[in-house]
Write an enzyme that holds these catalytic residues in place. Sequence first.
Site, PDB file in Angstrom:
ATOM      1  N   LYS A  22      35.510  -8.004  38.592  1.00  0.00           N
ATOM      2  CA  LYS A  22      36.512  -8.688  39.433  1.00  0.00           C
ATOM      3  C   LYS A  22      35.839  -9.262  40.672  1.00  0.00           C
ATOM      4  O   LYS A  22      36.075 -10.421  41.026  1.00  0.00           O
ATOM      5  CB  LYS A  22      37.581  -7.690  39.861  1.00  0.00           C
ATOM      6  N   ASN A  23      34.974  -8.461  41.296  1.00  0.00           N
ATOM      7  CA  ASN A  23      34.402  -8.880  42.582  1.00  0.00           C
ATOM      8  C   ASN A  23      33.256  -9.865  42.447  1.00  0.00           C
ATOM      9  O   ASN A  23      32.793 -10.410  43.448  1.00  0.00           O
ATOM     10  CB  ASN A  23      33.986  -7.655  43.390  1.00  0.00           C
ATOM     11  N   ARG A  92      43.673 -10.802  49.588  1.00  0.00           N
ATOM     12  CA  ARG A  92      42.744 -11.069  50.692  1.00  0.00           C
ATOM     13  C   ARG A  92      41.612 -11.972  50.211  1.00  0.00           C
ATOM     14  O   ARG A  92      41.126 -12.815  50.948  1.00  0.00           O
ATOM     15  CB  ARG A  92      42.171  -9.745  51.193  1.00  0.00           C
ATOM     16  N   CYS A 116      45.368  -4.327  54.770  1.00  0.00           N
ATOM     17  CA  CYS A 116      45.856  -3.641  53.566  1.00  0.00           C
ATOM     18  C   CYS A 116      45.683  -2.148  53.776  1.00  0.00           C
ATOM     19  O   CYS A 116      45.303  -1.691  54.836  1.00  0.00           O
ATOM     20  CB  CYS A 116      45.088  -4.127  52.356  1.00  0.00           C
ATOM     21  N   ARG A 121      41.338  -5.807  57.994  1.00  0.00           N
ATOM     22  CA  ARG A 121      40.406  -6.649  57.242  1.00  0.00           C
ATOM     23  C   ARG A 121      40.139  -7.917  58.067  1.00  0.00           C
ATOM     24  O   ARG A 121      40.745  -8.928  57.869  1.00  0.00           O
ATOM     25  CB  ARG A 121      40.974  -6.994  55.874  1.00  0.00           C
ATOM     26  N   ILE A 123      38.219 -11.231  59.768  1.00  0.00           N
ATOM     27  CA  ILE A 123      37.474 -12.347  59.176  1.00  0.00           C
ATOM     28  C   ILE A 123      36.585 -13.011  60.229  1.00  0.00           C
ATOM     29  O   ILE A 123      36.136 -14.142  60.067  1.00  0.00           O
ATOM     30  CB  ILE A 123      38.410 -13.396  58.517  1.00  0.00           C
ATOM     31  N   ASP A 305      34.019   1.629  47.283  1.00  0.00           N
ATOM     32  CA  ASP A 305      35.024   1.435  46.224  1.00  0.00           C
ATOM     33  C   ASP A 305      35.005   2.557  45.202  1.00  0.00           C
ATOM     34  O   ASP A 305      35.821   2.588  44.293  1.00  0.00           O
ATOM     35  CB  ASP A 305      34.797   0.101  45.500  1.00  0.00           C
ATOM     36  N   ARG A 397      45.536  -4.535  39.656  1.00  0.00           N
ATOM     37  CA  ARG A 397      44.749  -5.560  40.363  1.00  0.00           C
ATOM     38  C   ARG A 397      43.276  -5.498  39.971  1.00  0.00           C
ATOM     39  O   ARG A 397      42.568  -6.489  40.038  1.00  0.00           O
ATOM     40  CB  ARG A 397      44.851  -5.358  41.884  1.00  0.00           C
TER      41      ARG A 397
HETATM   42  C1  EPZ Z   1      34.468  -6.747  49.323  1.00  0.00           C
HETATM   43  O1  EPZ Z   1      35.511  -6.912  50.259  1.00  0.00           O
HETATM   44  C2  EPZ Z   1      35.136  -6.201  48.071  1.00  0.00           C
HETATM   45  N1  EPZ Z   1      36.124  -7.160  47.580  1.00  0.00           N
HETATM   46  C3  EPZ Z   1      35.825  -4.873  48.397  1.00  0.00           C
HETATM   47  O2  EPZ Z   1      36.348  -4.368  47.181  1.00  0.00           O
HETATM   48  C4  EPZ Z   1      34.775  -3.888  48.922  1.00  0.00           C
HETATM   49  O3  EPZ Z   1      35.416  -2.701  49.297  1.00  0.00           O
HETATM   50  C5  EPZ Z   1      34.066  -4.500  50.136  1.00  0.00           C
HETATM   51  O4  EPZ Z   1      33.501  -5.787  49.777  1.00  0.00           O
HETATM   52  C6  EPZ Z   1      32.937  -3.604  50.645  1.00  0.00           C
HETATM   53  O5  EPZ Z   1      32.009  -3.383  49.639  1.00  0.00           O
HETATM   54  C7  EPZ Z   1      35.700  -8.234  46.883  1.00  0.00           C
HETATM   55  O6  EPZ Z   1      34.515  -8.446  46.689  1.00  0.00           O
HETATM   56  C8  EPZ Z   1      36.772  -9.148  46.356  1.00  0.00           C
HETATM   57  P1  EPZ Z   1      33.467  -6.753  53.669  1.00  0.00           P
HETATM   58  P2  EPZ Z   1      35.231  -7.713  51.644  1.00  0.00           P
HETATM   59  O7  EPZ Z   1      33.637  -8.109  54.264  1.00  0.00           O
HETATM   60  O8  EPZ Z   1      34.325  -8.860  51.396  1.00  0.00           O
HETATM   61  C9  EPZ Z   1      34.534  -5.582  58.093  1.00  0.00           C
HETATM   62  C10 EPZ Z   1      37.949  -3.516  45.733  1.00  0.00           C
HETATM   63  O9  EPZ Z   1      38.306  -2.343  45.674  1.00  0.00           O
HETATM   64  N2  EPZ Z   1      34.553  -7.033  58.329  1.00  0.00           N
HETATM   65  O10 EPZ Z   1      32.107  -6.332  53.222  1.00  0.00           O
HETATM   66  O11 EPZ Z   1      36.527  -7.955  52.291  1.00  0.00           O
HETATM   67  C11 EPZ Z   1      35.756  -5.153  57.302  1.00  0.00           C
HETATM   68  O12 EPZ Z   1      36.838  -4.962  58.197  1.00  0.00           O
HETATM   69  C12 EPZ Z   1      37.776  -4.186  47.079  1.00  0.00           C
HETATM   70  O13 EPZ Z   1      37.626  -4.232  44.749  1.00  0.00           O
HETATM   71  C13 EPZ Z   1      34.602  -7.509  59.629  1.00  0.00           C
HETATM   72  O14 EPZ Z   1      34.628  -6.736  60.583  1.00  0.00           O
HETATM   73  O15 EPZ Z   1      34.446  -6.571  52.449  1.00  0.00           O
HETATM   74  C14 EPZ Z   1      35.313  -3.890  56.641  1.00  0.00           C
HETATM   75  O16 EPZ Z   1      35.463  -2.813  57.546  1.00  0.00           O
HETATM   76  C15 EPZ Z   1      38.383  -3.357  48.189  1.00  0.00           C
HETATM   77  N3  EPZ Z   1      34.652  -8.857  59.833  1.00  0.00           N
HETATM   78  C16 EPZ Z   1      33.828  -4.135  56.388  1.00  0.00           C
HETATM   79  O17 EPZ Z   1      33.448  -5.218  57.230  1.00  0.00           O
HETATM   80  C17 EPZ Z   1      34.635  -9.750  58.792  1.00  0.00           C
HETATM   81  O18 EPZ Z   1      34.664 -10.972  59.039  1.00  0.00           O
HETATM   82  C18 EPZ Z   1      33.503  -4.487  54.945  1.00  0.00           C
HETATM   83  O19 EPZ Z   1      34.102  -5.697  54.677  1.00  0.00           O
HETATM   84  C19 EPZ Z   1      34.574  -9.240  57.478  1.00  0.00           C
HETATM   85  C20 EPZ Z   1      34.539  -7.881  57.267  1.00  0.00           C
END
Ligand code: EPZ
Length: 418
Positions: A22-23, A92, A116, A121, A123, A305, A397
């Site tokens: 998925k990811n 998201r 969520c 989350r 950006i 995850d 999902r």
């Molecule tokens: C990806 O989410 C995955 N989703 C998530 O999987 C996974 O948990 C996560 O990476 C961490 O490995 C997909 O790939 C679709 P991040 P993402 O940006 O990209 C903070 C699942 O179960 N952050 O690495 O959203 C954020 O708040 C899902 O399949 C910022 O602060 O994760 C979090 O604490 C759940 N600012 C941390 O970084 C930003 O601009 C990790 O987020 C972006 C993120």
Amino acid sequence: MEKFAVQGGRPLHGSLRIHGSKNAALPILAATVLAEGQYSIQDVPHLTDISVMLQILNALGAKASHNNSVVTIDTSSLFSSHIPEDLMGQMRSSIFLMGPMLARFGEVTIYPPGGCAIGERKIDLHIHGLKALGAHFSSTENYIYCQADRLIGADIDLAFPSVGATENIMMAATLAQGTTTINNAAKEPEIVDLQNFLNRMGAKVQGAGTSKIIIEGVARLDAIHYQVIPDRIVAGTMLLAASVAGGSLTIENVIADHIKPLIEVTRQCGVEIDYARDIINVARKGPVHAVPLITTGPYPGFPTDMQAQLMTFLSLTRGSSIIRETIFDSRYRHVDALRKMGAKIEIMKNEAHIEGTASLRGAEVDATDLRAGAAMILAGLAAEGTTLVSQVHHIDRGYERIEEQLQSIGACIKRIQT
Ligand code: EPZ
């Protein structure tokens, strides 16, 4: 309302094939915006997150369809850069469209992705990277408008190796003028898969899988055929299902290297695991024991995850364990449900202190998010009696017909209407 009814106490036996990731699929589907033409992408799982992404692409003017795990998309007729608010709110990961839309159209309107169950989350890292490439942002409390006459390559430092931000910047930079470097990039296997997809389209990306990714902008890209890597989190979930329920399981279509940290932890606990390139054999016959401390972290660390699913397993080992969650600020909402089933867990700041117990008891529990829901099913496989898991839409999902997969290896699980 749909629920999963799980009858515990039955060891698992047999083999199952892991579906595509998925990811990996979600950013790859977003990347099809970068070039006009007919794509076919194989091993894309039938999940609600994938269906939402395809609905968004169709709303933007693409012609996307999904049959037998193959997605075909024609992006020649994309006409809008305005992502529908109702669809954006459902997932998201629609944020992945920001970079490709900016590169293709020079502008994009998105709605801040909701928080969520697992935490805030943000950006800001996505915005930081796209601004460095020359994008201008304006926003109201309802939407974010992003515009760039021309994307110019830049040297970008990420304060945190965000998976999504790394992917968004990679995609936008493929059509930027000049070279972009992403420092402290995320190193997940899904990022390597995205690099391979983009390079097959004619991009010039190197370094994915390391903390420094270099993208040399090109003038155009082409539509391609591609096959997505297997889903490492689904594979890890099934490995833990056999570790929790007992028995022996062969997992096919898995890249063992992608779940090394999980293999190491479960081996330390006494689960027998051996693997060849794309097959893992798991056997849990006798008692399993605790490990002192597991800390989640960015790849190649232990994946966040898999944290909920591991907690279910550690709840059933002999001894005390600590899980330290360092990626999300509230990814412990599955603890209450595990406690309701008899698990002995105390939360102290970002640590879960687990006292293993001989057994769990069936109960009615909610899935609070995608991976917590999977952890509830695993708990039900080991619990005495029947466990009813509700809010199954979270689980759908990320897991394609999970009940059929588990039934095929001997689990007693049914999807029921109540
Ligand atoms: C990806 O989410 C995955 N989703 C998530 O999987 C996974 O948990 C996560 O990476 C961490 O490995 C997909 O790939 C679709 P991040 P993402 O940006 O990209 C903070 C699942 O179960 N952050 O690495 O959203 C954020 O708040 C899902 O399949 C910022 O602060 O994760 C979090 O604490 C759940 N600012 C941390 O970084 C930003 O601009 C990790 O987020 C972006 C993120």
